[in-house]
Design an enzyme around this catalytic site. Structure first.
Site: not given
Length: 410
Positions: A268, A362
């Site tokens: 990612f 997150c």
């Protein structure tokens, strides 16, 4: 009016009283009164304030939904965010040490999405009120970088020109080294007349770049972002850490986690937030689902000096994660997935990942879920750093180092 005592904060930052009754902008231990509507008290009166309560520094706080926790002192917010991580881990039966909380300073947000709406007198631009369709203007915002606040007249002019009469624009503003980069969604369809007017407005207000529904209308100056020794121009609306301070904290944590690894895989990878700084000392394979992001990363690497070899692969890691045998030979992995986490990719790391994983998240809940897979496979969480770059919000980010001593022969 009934009286309630706030027992704790929920994951959205609201106070929770027995019932449960949800009470915005309250703190544990406070006594409040108000009228319950459904399961909420939308307009509470603070009867007995907590010692941690402070006067919000921003005059827009009451009506604006951009901040949720400005009524609490910094020590309380830091402690609460650390507890959010501990609670998420405990739900998965994991205990891990949190070595610290790093908080970005006021007026440091370099990226935000504002809303814009045409009015009879012109345009209104700002943040929505909490759970409200009302837009609150924010000329004295304590959250955004001053250069983004200075760009509000440009956003108003573009809203007036490009919003439909009943529609609302999403105005994604990002501060780059060249100035403000603006990506607009939800506006009128582009035609020659609108294109000419938007180009004129972007030039008049000095925007670095203006994009409309992903189409670049004007690039006056490439909106460069610095990632380590490289300069990268992300695609319109491309992901970027919310503050330069937060980016630096996460990058430092990832460097520490990876240590002296010479061959690293970055999962990612985005535009290279971690790939490019790590390439100063290691060879990196960067894997990302969005080709435009990887193209920006590759251009940044090719024009930088002194970086080691970086290779890229466009791949949907949700549908087609790297398998355990593809992870052979790497000394460390970096993984920074979206909020949904990376359960499929984590399962492959658990089956045959490198001895060290630098995990950035997150969403503490999905981090804890994925960490459970790794812990069950023999990894341990060496440390966690909480990074609060969404100051005064309930949003929590973290970086962690996971390692295991004995890796099956590959």
């Amino acid at each position: 009016m009934d009286t309630y005592t706030i027992e704790r904060l929920g994951r959205h930052g609201d106070g929770i009283a027995p019932g449960p009754v949800y009470v915005p902008r309250t703190l544990p231990g406070e006594t409040v009164s108000g009228t319950v509507e459904g399961d909420r008290i939308p307009a509470p009166r603070i009867v007995t304030p907590a010692a941690e309560r402070v006067s919000p520094r921003c005059r827009h706080y009451k009506g604006c939904g951009g901040c949720h926790l400005m009524h609490a002192d910094d020590a309380f917010v830091s402690g609460w965010k650390a507890d959010v991580v501990r609670t998420a881990l405990a739900a998965q039966g994991i205990e891990a040490g949190i070595r610290g909380v790093t908080t970005s300073p006021p007026n440091s947000r370099r990226r935000a999405t504002l809303s814009g709406r045409r009015t009879k007198k012109g345009a209104l631009v700002g943040f929505h009120g909490r759970a409200s369709g009302t837009i609150t203007e924010i000329p004295d915002c304590h959250l955004l970088e001053p250069a983004l606040i200075d760009a509000l007249p440009a956003l108003e002019a573009i809203t007036e020109a490009g919003a439909s009469r009943k529609g609302e624009l999403d105005l994604a503003v990002t501060l780059s080294e060249a100035g403000v980069d603006l990506e607009v969604r939800g506006g009128k369809p582009l035609d020659p007349t609108l294109t000419v007017e938007l180009t004129r407005l972007a030039g008049h207000h000095g925007l670095a770049r203006l994009s409309w529904e992903g189409e670049v209308i004007l690039t006056a100056r490439p909106p460069v972002q610095r990632l380590g020794a490289a300069q990268v121009v992300p695609p319109p609306g491309g992901f970027l850490q919310a503050t330069a301070h937060g980016q630096a904290a996460l990058t430092d944590a990832v460097r520490q986690a990876v240590g002296g690894a010479r061959h690293v895989i970055d999962l990612f990878a985005g535009c290279g937030t971690f790939t490019l700084p790590l390439a100063e000392t290691a060879e990196i394979r960067a894997v990302e689902g969005e080709a435009a992001m990887l193209a920006a990363l590759d251009r940044g690497w090719r024009h930088a000096q002194g970086l080691r070899r970086v290779t890229t692969e466009t791949r949907d890691l949700f549908r087609r994660p790297l398998m355990a045998d593809e992870l052979k030979g790497y000394e460390a992995a970096v993984m920074d997935p979206p909020r949904a986490g990376a359960e499929a990719q984590t399962a492959e790391l658990a089956a045959g990942g490198p001895p060290v994983i630098a995990a950035v998240s997150c969403n503490p809940a999905t981090f804890a879920r994925d960490a459970r897979l790794l812990v069950d496979a023999g990894y341990r969480i060496d440390w966690i750093e909480v990074v609060d770059q969404f100051r005064w919000s309930p949003h929590v980010e973290l970086a962690a180092r996971l390692s295991r001593d004995h890796i099956a022969a590959r």
